[in-house]
Design an enzyme around this catalytic site. Sequence first.
Site, PDB file in Angstrom:
ATOM      1  N   SER A   1       0.791  -1.005   0.065  1.00 61.84           N
ATOM      2  CA  SER A   1       0.108  -0.001   0.059  1.00 61.84           C
ATOM      3  C   SER A   1       0.705   1.313  -0.199  1.00 61.84           C
ATOM      4  CB  SER A   1      -1.111   0.037   1.135  1.00 61.84           C
ATOM      5  OG  SER A   1      -2.102   0.934   0.957  1.00 61.84           O
TER       6      SER A   1
ATOM      7  N   ASP B   1      -8.516  -5.589  -4.700  1.00 64.99           N
ATOM      8  CA  ASP B   1      -7.852  -4.439  -3.910  1.00 64.99           C
ATOM      9  C   ASP B   1      -8.595  -3.205  -3.683  1.00 64.99           C
ATOM     10  OD1 ASP B   1      -5.308  -4.370  -2.598  1.00 64.99           O
ATOM     11  OD2 ASP B   1      -4.232  -4.450  -4.432  1.00 64.99           O
TER      12      ASP B   1
ATOM     13  N   HIS C   1      -7.776  -5.425  -0.184  1.00 63.76           N
ATOM     14  CA  HIS C   1      -6.656  -4.581   0.199  1.00 63.76           C
ATOM     15  C   HIS C   1      -6.185  -5.248   1.254  1.00 63.76           C
ATOM     16  CE1 HIS C   1      -3.925  -1.669  -0.477  1.00 63.76           C
ATOM     17  NE2 HIS C   1      -4.331  -0.954   0.892  1.00 63.76           N
TER      18      HIS C   1
END
Length: 557
Positions: free
Chosen positions: A211, A336, A454
Amino acid sequence: MEALRILLAAALFLGTASAVSLGVVRTEGGSVQGKNIRLGLFRSMDVFKGIPFAAKPGIFEKPKRHPGWTGVLKATKFAKRCLQVSLLQTSSFGNEDCLYLNIWVPQGRYVSSNLPVMIWFYGGGFLVGGSMGANFLDNYLYSGQEIADRGDVIVASVGYRVGTLGFLSTGDSRIPGNYGLWDQHAAIAWVHRNIRSFGGDPENITIFGESAGGASVSFQTLSPHNKGLVKRAISQSGVAFCPWAFSNNPRKVAEEVAEKVGCPTDGSMVACLKSTNAVNLTMAAPRVPQGSPDKPGVTYLILSPVVDGDFLPDHPGNLFHNAAEIDYLAGVNNMDGHLFTSADIPSLSGKEETPVEDVKRLLGAYTKEKGQAGLDLAFAEYSTNWGSTPSQQAIKTTAVDIGTDYIFLAPIQAAIHLHAANAKSGRTYSYLLSEPSLMAGPGRPYPHWVGADHADDLQYVFGKPFTTPKAYGDSQRDLSGYMIAYWTNFARTGDPNKGKLKVPVTWPTFTTTRQQFLEINAKMNESYTGQKMRLRFVRFWTSTLPSLPSVGGTARQ
Ligand SMILES: *[C@@H]1O[C@H](CO)[C@@H](O)[C@H](O)[C@H]1NC(C)=O
Ligand SMILES: *[C@@H]1O[C@H](CO)[C@@H](O)[C@H](O)[C@H]1NC(C)=O
Ligand SMILES: *[C@@H]1O[C@H](CO)[C@@H](O)[C@H](O)[C@H]1NC(C)=O
């Protein structure tokens, strides 16, 4: 008698076997002593927690070398996180003095030497996060132990400044910004200078992150300041091109912060900001409220890296020549965007119907800069296969695809492509993680169709199915083993297929013409390679949409 002799010999032998440890290690700042954890007959792990790699940083200043210490520093406790807002943003916690790192060194029969080194950067939107990660019953998310043990590599994890203290910028030379990136760079340079004393090979350093950590990795490879320090890099679910990872208009955010802490926004703003205390500055970070289809949550992440004329001398797109010698492995989870999109449109993950109108509003927010023309084009693109009466599942999965493409997938494909196009000796690898979410299915919070969400990759890369076996099944242990094998082989050789661990499928390199990628999940076999990942949608976000004229001069910040 014979039995006693054997027992005695065994005891002596075990005594020697368990003595394999680094003990006190000398670093540039002074000596440190960690803890040796016994893992098996000839296996143990030296763990060092909370080694300072820089001094306590000044507010809006680059990190400086640590002045050093006398005596032996007990490196057995994680340092506090960098000062940051709490989850609800109603308070702050952590410390200004936070530039510390942790090191895991696997030991076998003999003290290790010349091991590949992997340096981890956490995610958290450049707003929150810590080098050890969330903690459940003394099992820290980012413990490097499983990776280090299985892959026979050194793992280090690093603290860096976040939020206002890490990323506020006035868009000029007075408060240029990127402090968190400078911290990461200082950690990389420290590891390069010191890791040999821990048994590491300073010429074999891989940086990896997820991320905002994945985007950080991308920025570190693009900066001219890491030349010769970083050999390879892994970006999981984040690159410099992600819309939340880069700020074009930091001055506006700086003024917003100034107003909140009671500073003027004229010529005396900078002096006033610099004399404001760290807690007040931290609390003044722009809020990230629950999103809505018209104002998606991700658009509130606006304290990000900037072009500062130094760490990043130019727009990221013009800096890929700096990564030409770096091997790069990057990828995305197939859903995601789910975490974000289902917060903006809560009906997505529930039993309620999701109106098409909500999907249009979300698309409208993402394409706002291009007005109605942008929205019409985007909607046509995403609804082509809907037919006249789309099913609820079609509507919901399309909304998640839109979020995934816009927030992660398209920018990540663009970065992978540019890396390959600019590479000299550096290799390029691309992946798509498609393991279904553990939260999906009957009796669970998410519907059955939810794939890899995610941050789902973290548990597998950090070997949680092995650390907490009861929470996982055998197939998840397979997947975790595969990911650790690819990741650590890549760190060792620059090729995820070659190294100490066997992989289930040969991962082809990404080339600009064939654009191959590997689909990763627990069931993967030789047919799990693909080409041109979602190319049609990647083209839409990276080429078709940007070429439309902007409306109203409201450039996205
Ligand atoms: C890195 O490690 C590999 C494998 O151990 C070794 O062949 C190589 O010489 C090392 N150094 C560099 C710069 O790749
Ligand atoms: C920090 O904020 C508090 C409460 O808003 C205020 O009373 C205090 O003066 C501020 N301190 C500084 C140094 O800005
Ligand atoms: C590979 O996996 C796919 C889907 O999981 C399956 O249909 C196929 O038969 C497998 N192929 C081989 C060679 O095992």
